[in-house]
Enzyme design. Structure first.
Site, PDB file in Angstrom:
ATOM      1  N   CYS A 185      24.653  -8.238  -4.418  1.00  0.00           N
ATOM      2  CA  CYS A 185      25.322  -7.546  -5.532  1.00  0.00           C
ATOM      3  C   CYS A 185      26.813  -7.872  -5.574  1.00  0.00           C
ATOM      4  CB  CYS A 185      25.080  -6.048  -5.435  1.00  0.00           C
ATOM      5  SG  CYS A 185      23.338  -5.610  -5.628  1.00  0.00           S
TER       6      CYS A 185
ATOM      7  N   SER B  49      27.021   3.730   0.051  1.00  0.00           N
ATOM      8  CA  SER B  49      26.954   2.331  -0.355  1.00  0.00           C
ATOM      9  C   SER B  49      28.371   1.780  -0.473  1.00  0.00           C
ATOM     10  CB  SER B  49      26.250   2.219  -1.705  1.00  0.00           C
ATOM     11  OG  SER B  49      26.482   0.965  -2.303  1.00  0.00           O
TER      12      SER B  49
ATOM     13  N   ASP C 246      18.953  -2.373  -0.428  1.00  0.00           N
ATOM     14  CA  ASP C 246      19.393  -0.980  -0.420  1.00  0.00           C
ATOM     15  C   ASP C 246      19.445  -0.401  -1.825  1.00  0.00           C
ATOM     16  OD1 ASP C 246      19.574  -1.164   2.276  1.00  0.00           O
ATOM     17  OD2 ASP C 246      21.655  -0.528   2.428  1.00  0.00           O
TER      18      ASP C 246
ATOM     19  N   CYS D 164      21.783  -9.750   2.638  1.00  0.00           N
ATOM     20  CA  CYS D 164      22.037  -8.384   2.173  1.00  0.00           C
ATOM     21  C   CYS D 164      22.253  -7.395   3.315  1.00  0.00           C
ATOM     22  CB  CYS D 164      20.941  -7.953   1.208  1.00  0.00           C
ATOM     23  SG  CYS D 164      21.068  -8.850  -0.371  1.00  0.00           S
ATOM     24  N   ASP D 165      22.341  -6.133   2.949  1.00  0.00           N
ATOM     25  CA  ASP D 165      23.044  -5.116   3.713  1.00  0.00           C
ATOM     26  C   ASP D 165      22.753  -5.060   5.215  1.00  0.00           C
ATOM     27  OD1 ASP D 165      24.121  -4.510   1.319  1.00  0.00           O
ATOM     28  OD2 ASP D 165      23.041  -2.667   1.002  1.00  0.00           O
ATOM     29  N   LYS D 166      21.518  -4.811   5.604  1.00  0.00           N
ATOM     30  CA  LYS D 166      21.220  -4.650   7.034  1.00  0.00           C
ATOM     31  C   LYS D 166      20.779  -5.957   7.674  1.00  0.00           C
ATOM     32  CE  LYS D 166      22.293  -0.669   6.064  1.00  0.00           C
ATOM     33  NZ  LYS D 166      22.521  -1.114   4.693  1.00  0.00           N
TER      34      LYS D 166
ATOM     35  N   GLU E 207      21.929   5.982   2.800  1.00  0.00           N
ATOM     36  CA  GLU E 207      23.071   5.620   1.976  1.00  0.00           C
ATOM     37  C   GLU E 207      22.934   6.368   0.655  1.00  0.00           C
ATOM     38  OE1 GLU E 207      24.656   1.341   2.397  1.00  0.00           O
ATOM     39  OE2 GLU E 207      23.563   1.363   0.517  1.00  0.00           O
TER      40      GLU E 207
END
Length: 555
Positions: free
Chosen positions: A191, A468, A78, A119-121, A442
């Site tokens: 991150c 985010s 992202d 990570c995110d998704k 985002e």
């Protein structure tokens, strides 16, 4: 075994022949086949090292008498797709990941499954797949990145986004910006703050679907490799016990995850992902559940982006088991429910301790008495809007601001960096919702620019898109109904007053019902800004954000 349908009996000789073309032996084909869904790639720093984790998992599976078979999934960073058209594909990728895993597992009839996200998704996509497929499954995430450092101050990717605003405001020069850019992200991992990826990896552990340490052990730590081996060993035990994700991820487990989310001050994106995962498990998780649990859960960890601590600090302070044990002292955790350790939560946390009372505070000394995330409602957001209240300056908890209206993220960012946003303004970004984006982008760039320019204590930002996990300040997202379906946010005009009252969970557009009705008569939905077959299909079937932006069920 499920996999026997693909490899057992005279009729399956052609199938075995094809397996043997890949080097599998008769002995390997007689064992349980364990699918290993690996999201490793060379485009996400959180995934660049996942082949090492996959190899560890496969070693554990083989030690326990199984045959691992690895397959890939897609994934997006992202941070890299932030602020441009690529971000429109981020949330929709969650559905593609879940679908692709279902396709592979049902096609090959694996006996059990190990999922390797980071990570995110990718994490919620894999969680959705696990609930949907419901065969014995364990997660082993890639782990967090270490924080960077510059002039004695910890850095993360959010620091770089904010540095752009500092540069535009003349607070730092280009050399300083370059130094921050070079030092903020020192290596592999998700991150380093309590952003969306690390929040979701913590949710995996809190749900009981990952081993203790899954949410906090750094990516570069040898313990992460050992955890991968243990995950490979443990999946064989789960297979023997026939212990499935839906046996573990009950409503009580989701409540534990929400407690952890609030204690950590996690990403507002959990308000999309946890309801979507629960939906796949046949469990309803509502915004009222979020508010109820937030109001009764103390905020124990002051994590980046709002605070000074990073995930490595939580790990060194005792990890998520220490937080759960502290919460359990107030009867805030369901203890006697199963986990992938094959033990209960109570057994998992019995020896946990807090080793650092700064990174993890105790119940009698929380950072805030209430949890990190809360939903607001009012005539601007009849179905709710979400804010990370622990990241909001106290001066902005109650405010009346003047609307500055933009119909895209790009328009808003240009105005912010161009110095056109002043104290007391409320940046309204609309037509960025699940349908209107499409894809519900985002928006870390505008929120970070506001913070970097020193305006986060004076300027609010409201959107039907999302933020985010690295966002801080009075940023209220997921406004629902969204603009594209004619929600009230579509009717806001330049200069309208917007009242924000976070303590009382209210957000009001100070415009009469008669005036809003008049404006509604002249409103029309926007044409999509990006023509795409995939996004068009997504926009057609995606549900509102308060329902987790899941796709409409087709009977």
């Amino acid at each position: 075994m499920r996999s026997d349908i693909t490899k057992k009996g005279i009729e399956r000789a052609p199938h075995r022949s094809l397996y043997k073309a890949m080097g599998y032996t008769d002995e390997e084909l007689e064992r349980p086949i364990i699918g290993i869904a690996n999201s490793a790639n060379e485009v996400i720093p959180g995934h660049i090292h996942l082949d090492t984790i996959a190899n560890a998992v496969k070693a554990g599976v083989r030690m326990a008498g199984g045959t691992p078979m690895e397959f890939p999934t897609i994934g997006m960073c992202d941070g890299i797709v932030m602020g441009h058209q690529g971000m429109k594909y981020s949330l929709p990728s969650r559905e593609a990941i879940a679908d692709s895993i279902e396709i592979m597992v049902q096609a090959y009839q694996f006996d059990a499954l190990v999922l390797i996200p980071n990570c995110d998704k990718i994490v919620p996509g894999m969680l959705m797949a696990a609930m949907r497929i419901n065969i014995p499954t364990i997660f082993i995430s890639g782990g967090p990145m270490l924080a960077g450092a510059y002039k004695g101050k910890a850095l993360d990717v959010g620091s770089v986004f904010e540095a752009i605003g500092q540069f535009k405001a003349g607070l730092i020069d280009e050399k300083e910006l370059k130094n921050i850019e070079n030092l903020a992200c020192p290596g592999a991992g998700s991150c380093s703050g309590m952003f969306t990826a690390n929040t979701m990896n913590a949710m995996v552990e809190a749900l009981g679907l990952g081993l203790p340490g899954n949410g906090t052990i750094p990516a570069i730590d040898a313990r992460r490799v050992r955890l991968g081996k243990y995950a490979g060993l443990k999946i064989m035990e789960l297979l023997k016990l026939d212990l499935k994700p839906r046996d573990i991820a009950t409503k009580e487990a989701f409540e534990n995850a929400l407690r952890m989310d609030m204690a950590l001050g996690g990403s507002t994106n959990t308000a999309l992902h946890l309801p979507a995962v629960a939906h796949e498990a046949g469990i309803e998780l509502t915004i009222d559940d979020f508010n109820r649990i937030s109001d009764t859960t103390p905020h124990l960890c002051d994590m980046a982006p709002a605070g000074p601590y990073h995930v490595q600090d939580i790990d060194q302070a005792g990890g998520l088991p220490a937080i759960m044990k502290e919460l359990s002292k107030a009867d805030l955790i369901h203890l006697d429910i199963p986990t992938v350790t094959t033990k209960t939560v109570r057994e998992n946390i019995k020896d946990a301790e807090i080793w650092d009372n700064g990174a993890i505070r105790t119940l009698d000394n929380p950072y805030h008495k209430e949890g990190g995330i809360v939903f607001l409602k009012g005539n601007l957001a009849p179905f709710g809007g979400v804010v990370k209240r622990t990241a909001v300056d106290p001066s902005m908890l109650k405010s009346v601001t003047k609307a500055r209206v933009f119909d895209s993220e790009e328009e808003a960012q240009e105005a912010i960096l161009g110095g056109k946003i002043k104290k007391g303004d409320c940046v309204v970004i609309r037509y960025e919702g699940p349908k209107g984006g499409p894809g519900m982008r985002e928006m870390l760039a505008p929120t970070s620019a506001i913070a970097g320019m020193g305006l986060d204590k004076d300027v609010a930002l409201i959107t039907d898109g999302r933020f985010s996990g690295a966002t801080r300040g009075a940023s209220i997202g997921h406004i629902s109904p969204e603009a594209q379906v004619g929600g009230p946010i579509a009717l806001v005009e330049e200069g309208d007053l917007i009242e924000i009252d976070i303590p009382n969970k209210k957000i009001e557009l100070k415009v009469s019902e008669e005036e809003l009705a008049k404006r509604k008569q002249n409103w029309k939905p926007r044409e999509p800004r990006l023509k795409s077959s995939y996004l068009n299909r997504y926009a057609k079937f995606v549900q509102p954000s308060f329902k987790g932006a899941v796709l409409e069920d087709i009977d």
